[in-house]
Design an enzyme around this catalytic site. Structure first.
Site, PDB file in Angstrom:
ATOM      1  N   ARG A   1       0.828  -1.221   0.000  1.00  0.00           N
ATOM      2  CA  ARG A   1       0.000   0.000   0.000  1.00  0.00           C
ATOM      3  C   ARG A   1       0.859   1.267   0.000  1.00  0.00           C
ATOM      4  NH1 ARG A   1      -5.467  -0.976   2.072  1.00  0.00           N
ATOM      5  NH2 ARG A   1      -6.007  -2.868   0.971  1.00  0.00           N
TER       6      ARG A   1
ATOM      7  N   ARG B   1      -3.728   6.400   0.251  1.00  0.00           N
ATOM      8  CA  ARG B   1      -4.220   7.604   0.921  1.00  0.00           C
ATOM      9  C   ARG B   1      -3.209   8.345   1.783  1.00  0.00           C
ATOM     10  NH1 ARG B   1      -9.337   4.486   3.064  1.00  0.00           N
ATOM     11  NH2 ARG B   1      -7.744   2.885   2.912  1.00  0.00           N
TER      12      ARG B   1
ATOM     13  N   ARG C   1      -7.031  11.335  -7.249  1.00  0.00           N
ATOM     14  CA  ARG C   1      -8.236  10.516  -7.063  1.00  0.00           C
ATOM     15  C   ARG C   1      -9.505  11.354  -6.831  1.00  0.00           C
ATOM     16  NH1 ARG C   1      -9.030   5.861  -4.626  1.00  0.00           N
ATOM     17  NH2 ARG C   1     -11.124   6.664  -4.868  1.00  0.00           N
TER      18      ARG C   1
ATOM     19  N   ASP D   1      -6.649  -3.667  -7.258  1.00  0.00           N
ATOM     20  CA  ASP D   1      -7.201  -4.222  -6.023  1.00  0.00           C
ATOM     21  C   ASP D   1      -7.474  -5.703  -6.242  1.00  0.00           C
ATOM     22  OD1 ASP D   1      -8.357  -3.202  -3.255  1.00  0.00           O
ATOM     23  OD2 ASP D   1      -9.627  -4.831  -3.957  1.00  0.00           O
TER      24      ASP D   1
ATOM     25  N   TYR E   1     -14.651 -12.250   0.599  1.00  0.00           N
ATOM     26  CA  TYR E   1     -15.474 -11.103   0.166  1.00  0.00           C
ATOM     27  C   TYR E   1     -16.691 -11.567  -0.632  1.00  0.00           C
ATOM     28  CZ  TYR E   1     -11.829  -7.992   1.820  1.00  0.00           C
ATOM     29  OH  TYR E   1     -10.948  -7.324   2.622  1.00  0.00           O
TER      30      TYR E   1
END
Ligand code: CP3
Length: 346
Positions: free
Chosen positions: A30, A34, A43, A79, A154
């Site tokens: 990562r 962010r 973004r 992702d 998921y």
């Protein structure tokens, strides 16, 4: 595709192959995301999945941490659920939540409805990898996919889950559905990795983030055969394979045996405990990602201990023990990168 000698001899690929480079290579899971103001800026107003399907944005976001930190490898911006989205599964990535699936998988018919992935589903991946490899030069690009168990969680839960109860209920109670689902997701993961490597990625990482929810026996029986197939397919592509999970202290040996060249270790397992378990393989890790919030000298002291412990491994790639926390100050990661790269190995 011809691979340049500089790329082949990069510290990252040398450590992944178990050779000794001049310094311990470093990158961060990562590293794009962010914590970077430049990421938040590009973004703005664009959804996560939309960004992952735009070759120009993928390229820019993947390069951002390489420019800022000078890390030894880039990780492709995407992702683990992107390939499912690309074949038509109705899902979204909700900010602050994670992947959410409209119609969770329950039956064999649900599994059969999910198409196999072909390169035609993901032209933006091929395009982005090609432009990245051209820009990156001697810096390796790591392609990745989600491992069958983590992606299944998921799909079966419909979203993030702490206990993976529905997933395990299927694993224990509906073995035919489970087997079909794991084969389908494994096939998609293998095809997704092949698209990335065919376009020029020089290593791959299989993320089985939630495998730590399993006992070794259940991992070995219900999950490992499927991850083994994905890693075997990646092995045919002749690139090093990194296999990572969280909370996997008891699984590291099996995760290596599944076909990894490098076993990713989370921060809970000291490297001197992990290394004997993985045997003749390299390791990747494993600074506690919260240590960036400690005083710089405390963070660097811990990093120094991890580099020293890593010398006992066949090869060592420095990383955090899980992804960069969004509130991380990028200046700390810059100091950490310089420290690791400036710590001589010879
Ligand atoms: O490492 C990198 O820099 C490459 C990019 C990357 C992302 N997701 C981008 C992303 C990688 C390698 C992943 C893998 C991934 N995705 C995993 C395995 C790695 C791990 O962290 O264990 C998992 C479990 C997912 C599923 C997922 N996607 C989660 C749990 C989340 C976070 C939800 C949240 O908002 O906190 C996502 C969204 C996601 N994937 C973001 C990024 C940069 C944040 C979304 C945003 O920026 O809007």
């Amino acid at each position: 595709m011809t691979v340049s000698a500089d790329l082949r001899d990069s510290a990252f690929l040398r450590a992944a192959r178990g050779e000794t480079p001049d310094h311990t290579p470093v990158w961060f899971m990562r590293q794009a995301g962010r914590s970077l103001p430049e990421y938040l800026k590009v973004r703005e107003g664009i959804g996560m999945l939309e960004s992952c399907m735009n070759a120009e944005l993928i390229t820019e976001i993947t390069l951002q941490p390489v420019r800022r930190y000078g890390v030894d490898a880039a990780i492709f911006f995407s992702d683990i659920v992107l390939p499912l989205k690309a074949v038509g599964v109705d899902l979204d990535i909700k900010p602050g939540v994670g992947p959410v699936v409209a119609k969770p998988v329950e039956t064999l018919a649900d599994v059969a409805e999910i198409p196999e992935l072909t390169a035609e589903h993901v032209p933006f991946i091929t395009e982005a990898v090609r432009s990245l490899v051209a820009e990156l030069g001697a810096t390796p690009l790591i392609g990745f996919a989600g491992a069958p168990f983590t992606v299944a969680s998921y799909l079966v839960e419909g979203g993030p889950s702490k206990d993976h109860a529905k997933t395990k209920a299927m694993m224990f109670g509906a073995p035919d559905v489970w087997d079909a689902l794991m084969r389908k997701i494994g096939g998609i993961a293998a095809a997704y990795l092949k698209v990335q490597v065919d376009a020029g990625a020089s290593a791959v990482q299989l993320f089985d983030s939630w495998a730590g929810a399993l006992t070794p026996a259940d991992y070995e029986t219900h999950v490992m055969p499927h991850s083994t197939r994905v890693l075997a397919a990646a092995g045919e592509l002749d690139v090093p394979r990194i296999h990572f999970g969280v909370g996997t202290t008891n699984l590291l040996g099996l995760m290596g045996e599944a076909g990894a060249d490098v076993v990713g270790v989370d921060w809970r397992t000291p490297l001197d405990v992990a290394i004997p378990q993985v045997g003749e393989r390299s390791v990747q890790g494993n600074l506690d990602p919260t240590l960036v919030f400690a005083p710089t000298e405390v963070m660097l002291e811990r990093a120094g201990e991890i580099i020293e412990a890593g010398r006992a491994a066949k090869g060592h790639i420095f990383n955090l023990g899980h992804g960069v926390i969004p509130s991380t100050n990028p200046d700390q990661l810059k100091r950490l990168t310089e420290f690791v790269q400036g710590h001589p190995l010879a």
